[in-house]
Design a protein around this motif. Structure first.
Motif, PDB file in Angstrom:
ATOM      1  N   HIS A 124       1.927  47.526 -29.811  1.00 36.05           N
ATOM      2  CA  HIS A 124       2.759  46.833 -28.781  1.00 36.05           C
ATOM      3  C   HIS A 124       4.083  47.206 -28.642  1.00 36.05           C
ATOM      4  N   GLY A 125       4.490  47.507 -27.239  1.00 35.64           N
ATOM      5  CA  GLY A 125       6.076  47.930 -26.886  1.00 35.64           C
ATOM      6  C   GLY A 125       6.561  49.272 -27.393  1.00 35.64           C
ATOM      7  N   CYS A 126       5.534  50.342 -28.062  1.00 30.77           N
ATOM      8  CA  CYS A 126       5.780  51.600 -28.304  1.00 30.77           C
ATOM      9  C   CYS A 126       5.881  52.467 -27.181  1.00 30.77           C
ATOM     10  N   THR A 127       6.763  53.361 -26.893  1.00 25.35           N
ATOM     11  CA  THR A 127       6.414  54.406 -26.129  1.00 25.35           C
ATOM     12  C   THR A 127       5.515  55.220 -26.606  1.00 25.35           C
ATOM     13  N   VAL A 128       5.001  56.490 -25.977  1.00 28.61           N
ATOM     14  CA  VAL A 128       3.898  57.332 -26.151  1.00 28.61           C
ATOM     15  C   VAL A 128       4.638  58.052 -27.505  1.00 28.61           C
ATOM     16  N   ASP A 129       5.958  58.577 -27.520  1.00 27.95           N
ATOM     17  CA  ASP A 129       6.267  59.209 -28.683  1.00 27.95           C
ATOM     18  C   ASP A 129       6.308  58.260 -29.968  1.00 27.95           C
ATOM     19  N   GLU A 130       6.622  57.215 -29.674  1.00 28.89           N
ATOM     20  CA  GLU A 130       6.681  56.167 -30.889  1.00 28.89           C
ATOM     21  C   GLU A 130       5.343  55.927 -31.377  1.00 28.89           C
ATOM     22  N   ALA A 131       4.417  55.791 -30.462  1.00 27.38           N
ATOM     23  CA  ALA A 131       3.187  55.192 -30.954  1.00 27.38           C
ATOM     24  C   ALA A 131       2.517  56.567 -31.613  1.00 27.38           C
ATOM     25  N   ARG A 132       2.623  57.820 -31.262  1.00 24.64           N
ATOM     26  CA  ARG A 132       2.206  59.040 -31.883  1.00 24.64           C
ATOM     27  C   ARG A 132       2.896  59.015 -33.099  1.00 24.64           C
ATOM     28  N   GLN A 133       4.019  58.716 -33.246  1.00 23.19           N
ATOM     29  CA  GLN A 133       4.810  58.931 -34.584  1.00 23.19           C
ATOM     30  C   GLN A 133       4.088  57.623 -35.664  1.00 23.19           C
ATOM     31  N   ALA A 134       3.887  56.649 -35.035  1.00 25.23           N
ATOM     32  CA  ALA A 134       3.616  55.522 -35.955  1.00 25.23           C
ATOM     33  C   ALA A 134       1.879  55.710 -36.462  1.00 25.23           C
ATOM     34  N   ILE A 135       1.286  56.179 -35.557  1.00 21.87           N
ATOM     35  CA  ILE A 135      -0.002  56.542 -36.010  1.00 21.87           C
ATOM     36  C   ILE A 135      -0.025  57.538 -37.079  1.00 21.87           C
ATOM     37  N   GLY A 136       0.664  58.714 -36.920  1.00 20.43           N
ATOM     38  CA  GLY A 136       0.610  59.652 -38.003  1.00 20.43           C
ATOM     39  C   GLY A 136       1.176  59.165 -39.367  1.00 20.43           C
ATOM     40  N   GLU A 137       2.146  58.262 -39.224  1.00 22.02           N
ATOM     41  CA  GLU A 137       2.678  57.584 -40.563  1.00 22.02           C
ATOM     42  C   GLU A 137       1.707  56.525 -41.028  1.00 22.02           C
TER      43      GLU A 137
END
Length: 209
Positions: A124-137
C-alpha cells in the motif's frame, strides 16, 4: 752560540705542566664503579613490571559471498523487466497461478488456506518501481529464511485511474517469472480477499559441507 752537529737542534723540553690537585691516574674508573654499585643497591628491591599483553587482533572479515551476491543481483534484475499480458492467469476476477507440472491439488489446498502464512508484504502506498523493488527484496529474504507460504498485499486498485488494479496485475507478472513460485491464489476474505495474494514457494535443498 749553539752549533749544529749533524742534525737539527733539539727543541727545548716542553713537557706537560702538572696541575696541583689533579686526580691521580685510574681514579675516574673507580668513580664509575662506585656509582654503578650505588645504583644497583638503590634498585635492589625494585621488581620489573609484567609485560603488557598485546592488543587483541581484530576478527577477520567474513568471506564475501560472491555467488550469493550474484544470485541476489540476478533476482532484482529479472524483476526489472515485466512480462507481457499473455502470461497473466485469471479465473473470473480471482488471481490464480500454478506452475507447470505441479498437481492441481496444491492449488486447491492453497486456495482453502491449508498453508500457514509465515510472512507478509504490504505494498500500500508504493509506486510501481517501489513495489517491484520491495518484492525483489522480499523474495531474497524469503529465500534466506526458507519461507514456504507468504502473503503479498497489493490492494484492490480502487484508487487507480479507471479503477483498474494495475499493481495487482504487475505483481502477478513478477511472481510468474520466478521459478521458486509454485503457485499463488487470491487470499480468502478474512486474509484480504481481492486485495492480496497468497504465494507458495519452494527452495532448493541446502548442500551440507
Amino acid at each position: 752560540m749553539a752549533q749544529r752537529r749533524g742534525g737539527r737542534a733539539r727543541p727545548p723540553d716542553r713537557g706537560r705542566k702538572s696541575h696541583p690537585g689533579a686526580a691521580p691516574g685510574g681514579s675516574a674508573a673507580a668513580d664509575d664503579s662506585a656509582g654503578k654499585d650505588a645504583f644497583l643497591r638503590a634498585v635492589a628491591d625494585v621488581k620489573p613490571l609484567p609485560a603488557s599483553a598485546p592488543p587483541p587482533r581484530p576478527a577477520p572479515p567474513p568471506p564475501i559471498p560472491v555467488q550469493s551476491q550474484q544470485d541476489d543481483a540476478a533476482v532484482l534484475d529479472e524483476l526489472m523487466h515485466p512480462l507481457g499480458d499473455d502470461l497473466l492467469l485469471e479465473s473470473g476476477e480471482e488471481w490464480i497461478y500454478l506452475q507447470n507440472g505441479m498437481p492441481r491439488a496444491l492449488l486447491r489446498d492453497l486456495r482453502r488456506g491449508r498453508f500457514r502464512i509465515q510472512e507478509n508484504l504490504d505494498l500500500h502506498g508504493c509506486t510501481v518501481d517501489e513495489a517491484r523493488q520491495a518484492i525483489g527484496e522480499f523474495l531474497l529474504e524469503a529465500r534466506l529464511w526458507r519461507w514456504r507460504c507468504v502473503r503479498i498485499i497489493h490492494g484492490k486498485g480502487l484508487g487507480s485511474p479507471g479503477r483498474v488494479p494495475v499493481l495487482k496485475r504487475l505483481v502477478g507478472q513478477w511472481l510468474i517469472r520466478r521459478k521458486e513460485v509454485l503457485a499463488f491464489a487470491q487470499a480468502r476474505p478474512q486474509e484480504g480477499g481481492g486485495g492480496a495474494v497468497i504465494v507458495l514457494l519452494q527452495w532448493p535443498r541446502r548442500h551440507c559441507p
